[in-house]
Design a protein around this motif. Sequence first.
Motif, PDB file in Angstrom:
ATOM      1  N   ARG A  60       8.685   7.472  -2.946  1.00 49.08           N
ATOM      2  CA  ARG A  60       8.845   8.471  -1.588  1.00 49.08           C
ATOM      3  C   ARG A  60      10.227   8.000  -0.848  1.00 49.08           C
ATOM      4  N   ARG A  61      10.438   6.986  -0.544  1.00 46.65           N
ATOM      5  CA  ARG A  61      11.777   6.692  -0.014  1.00 46.65           C
ATOM      6  C   ARG A  61      13.056   7.324  -0.663  1.00 46.65           C
ATOM      7  N   LYS A  62      13.045   7.144  -2.022  1.00 45.79           N
ATOM      8  CA  LYS A  62      14.007   7.879  -2.765  1.00 45.79           C
ATOM      9  C   LYS A  62      14.031   9.181  -2.461  1.00 45.79           C
ATOM     10  N   ARG A  63      12.943   9.852  -2.486  1.00 43.68           N
ATOM     11  CA  ARG A  63      12.951  11.270  -2.222  1.00 43.68           C
ATOM     12  C   ARG A  63      13.430  11.592  -0.689  1.00 43.68           C
ATOM     13  N   GLY A  64      13.623  10.610   0.219  1.00 43.93           N
ATOM     14  CA  GLY A  64      14.181  11.055   1.525  1.00 43.93           C
ATOM     15  C   GLY A  64      13.215  10.674   2.574  1.00 43.93           C
ATOM     16  N   GLU A  65      11.922  10.287   2.416  1.00 44.48           N
ATOM     17  CA  GLU A  65      10.893  10.141   3.499  1.00 44.48           C
ATOM     18  C   GLU A  65      11.357   9.025   4.394  1.00 44.48           C
ATOM     19  N   PRO A  66      11.505   9.107   5.804  1.00 47.93           N
ATOM     20  CA  PRO A  66      11.802   7.947   6.671  1.00 47.93           C
ATOM     21  C   PRO A  66      10.677   6.930   6.310  1.00 47.93           C
ATOM     22  N   VAL A  67      11.353   5.798   6.493  1.00 48.66           N
ATOM     23  CA  VAL A  67      10.651   4.512   6.452  1.00 48.66           C
ATOM     24  C   VAL A  67       9.710   4.274   7.482  1.00 48.66           C
ATOM     25  N   ALA A  68       9.879   4.957   8.697  1.00 49.78           N
ATOM     26  CA  ALA A  68       8.991   4.805   9.726  1.00 49.78           C
ATOM     27  C   ALA A  68       7.697   5.699   9.530  1.00 49.78           C
ATOM     28  N   TYR A  69       7.904   6.598   8.956  1.00 47.42           N
ATOM     29  CA  TYR A  69       6.531   7.457   8.405  1.00 47.42           C
ATOM     30  C   TYR A  69       5.784   6.727   7.183  1.00 47.42           C
ATOM     31  N   LEU A  70       6.719   5.984   6.328  1.00 41.64           N
ATOM     32  CA  LEU A  70       6.101   5.311   5.346  1.00 41.64           C
ATOM     33  C   LEU A  70       5.088   4.161   5.671  1.00 41.64           C
ATOM     34  N   LEU A  71       5.870   3.389   6.643  1.00 40.56           N
ATOM     35  CA  LEU A  71       4.894   2.464   7.459  1.00 40.56           C
ATOM     36  C   LEU A  71       3.856   2.458   8.307  1.00 40.56           C
ATOM     37  N   GLY A  72       3.939   3.773   9.001  1.00 42.15           N
ATOM     38  CA  GLY A  72       3.361   4.198   9.861  1.00 42.15           C
ATOM     39  C   GLY A  72       3.696   3.544  11.271  1.00 42.15           C
ATOM     40  N   ARG A  73       4.811   2.907  11.288  1.00 43.37           N
ATOM     41  CA  ARG A  73       5.038   2.034  12.501  1.00 43.37           C
ATOM     42  C   ARG A  73       6.583   2.286  12.758  1.00 43.37           C
ATOM     43  N   GLN A  74       7.042   2.032  14.033  1.00 44.82           N
ATOM     44  CA  GLN A  74       8.559   2.040  14.567  1.00 44.82           C
ATOM     45  C   GLN A  74       8.613   1.251  15.845  1.00 44.82           C
ATOM     46  N   GLY A  75       9.511   0.466  15.888  1.00 43.88           N
ATOM     47  CA  GLY A  75       9.852  -0.397  16.831  1.00 43.88           C
ATOM     48  C   GLY A  75      10.451   0.574  18.082  1.00 43.88           C
ATOM     49  N   PHE A  76      10.354   0.252  19.386  1.00 48.84           N
ATOM     50  CA  PHE A  76      10.858   0.993  20.419  1.00 48.84           C
ATOM     51  C   PHE A  76      10.885   0.287  21.693  1.00 48.84           C
ATOM     52  N   TRP A  77      12.014  -0.147  22.149  1.00 48.31           N
ATOM     53  CA  TRP A  77      12.053  -1.073  23.325  1.00 48.31           C
ATOM     54  C   TRP A  77      11.251  -2.210  22.948  1.00 48.31           C
ATOM     55  N   THR A  78      10.416  -2.662  23.611  1.00 49.75           N
ATOM     56  CA  THR A  78       9.862  -3.908  23.259  1.00 49.75           C
ATOM     57  C   THR A  78       8.402  -3.751  22.565  1.00 49.75           C
ATOM     58  N   LEU A  79       8.186  -2.380  22.286  1.00 46.63           N
ATOM     59  CA  LEU A  79       6.829  -2.105  21.737  1.00 46.63           C
ATOM     60  C   LEU A  79       6.987  -1.709  20.240  1.00 46.63           C
ATOM     61  N   GLN A 195      19.609  19.665   7.521  1.00 46.86           N
ATOM     62  CA  GLN A 195      19.158  19.326   5.960  1.00 46.86           C
ATOM     63  C   GLN A 195      19.698  18.106   5.426  1.00 46.86           C
ATOM     64  N   GLN A 196      19.681  17.188   6.357  1.00 45.55           N
ATOM     65  CA  GLN A 196      20.284  15.874   5.882  1.00 45.55           C
ATOM     66  C   GLN A 196      19.561  14.624   6.278  1.00 45.55           C
ATOM     67  N   GLY A 197      19.288  13.742   5.391  1.00 44.45           N
ATOM     68  CA  GLY A 197      18.825  12.362   5.838  1.00 44.45           C
ATOM     69  C   GLY A 197      17.275  12.537   6.357  1.00 44.45           C
ATOM     70  N   ASP A 198      16.754  11.580   7.286  1.00 49.33           N
ATOM     71  CA  ASP A 198      15.419  11.364   7.837  1.00 49.33           C
ATOM     72  C   ASP A 198      14.970  12.782   8.488  1.00 49.33           C
ATOM     73  N   VAL A 199      15.659  13.358   9.303  1.00 54.21           N
ATOM     74  CA  VAL A 199      15.588  14.528  10.058  1.00 54.21           C
ATOM     75  C   VAL A 199      14.882  15.533   9.261  1.00 54.21           C
ATOM     76  N   ARG A 200      14.940  15.726   8.056  1.00 54.13           N
ATOM     77  CA  ARG A 200      14.343  16.674   7.083  1.00 54.13           C
ATOM     78  C   ARG A 200      12.813  16.722   7.049  1.00 54.13           C
ATOM     79  N   PHE A 201      12.250  15.425   7.462  1.00 60.29           N
ATOM     80  CA  PHE A 201      11.009  15.116   7.372  1.00 60.29           C
ATOM     81  C   PHE A 201      10.307  15.079   8.804  1.00 60.29           C
ATOM     82  N   GLU A 202      11.100  15.099   9.794  1.00 63.68           N
ATOM     83  CA  GLU A 202      10.557  15.362  11.089  1.00 63.68           C
ATOM     84  C   GLU A 202      10.147  16.834  11.374  1.00 63.68           C
ATOM     85  N   PRO A 203       9.255  16.789  12.393  1.00 61.18           N
ATOM     86  CA  PRO A 203       8.688  18.247  12.975  1.00 61.18           C
ATOM     87  C   PRO A 203       9.916  18.793  13.807  1.00 61.18           C
ATOM     88  N   LEU A 204      10.301  20.283  13.059  1.00 62.70           N
ATOM     89  CA  LEU A 204      11.166  21.013  13.728  1.00 62.70           C
ATOM     90  C   LEU A 204      11.118  21.356  15.476  1.00 62.70           C
TER      91      LEU A 204
END
Length: 279
Positions: A60-79, A195-204
Amino acid sequence: MMRIEQLLAQAEHIDSPTAQLDAELLLAFVLDKPRSYLYTWPEKTLTTAQLNSFAALLERRKRGEPVAYLLGRQGFWTLDLAVAAHTLIPRADTELLVEAVLQLADASAALNVLDLGTGSGALALAVASERQCWQVTGVDRIEAAVALAQDNQQQLGLSNVRFLRSDWFSAVAHQRYDLILSNPPYIAANDPHLQQGDVRFEPLSALVSGADGLDDIRLIIAQAPEYLTANGWLLLEHGFDQAAAVRELLHLSGFTKVSSQRDLGGHERISLGRLPSLS
Ligand code: GLN
């Protein structure tokens, strides 16, 4: 049997500027271990089930899906936040907005704060975690985003923040806030980066805002004075080339002390202004 070190070598098949890190994050996730484990135990082998899930995630990552969506998690600030495909993945650049908000008001003042288009709740939760005496409201037009932000709030155990479904200001009529912040969609509809990279998988809906990317920012700046207290501040994230336009919109709406700040890449990324006290 494949060893951890051999599996990590498969990073070379990922077309991403962070290929090595991506593979490490996916493998650590499958093993349910910290990343350091991969280098402490490079000769360990995986169970068949673990191998299969790593192979599926890698594909899935090779097809371009962002790692954050694959893990279901993302760090932001201290959270550590849950993220899902119907919300923007929180970005490190947006932490600048948190810093700017915290600088505007000392820790003791009890302020009312509104986060417009909260998505996963990243901005609202980061600010609420730093200022226990503030009451933070995060709103989003998308029901599933509100539910996700509420899940994050519960996981973090923060009681000074609430989330509402609202199309910008629609559900907060007649409320006034000391601070309004937003990381709205601000990309131009025909921007080739979509049309490039991770944003292709994020909601418009979280990315795109009209022909010049400023439709939502124009709306927010025009309406914000109705929802701010006297001397209240509005802070917005925007595109790297939009700062001058956003400052002009802030001036036109009567804001004072208008300024912009640069992100980690040196681009003017946020702008802010203060509503004068009514005379
Ligand atoms: N900064 C993001 C990007 O360029 C866009 C985020 C947004 O539109 N709010 O991918």
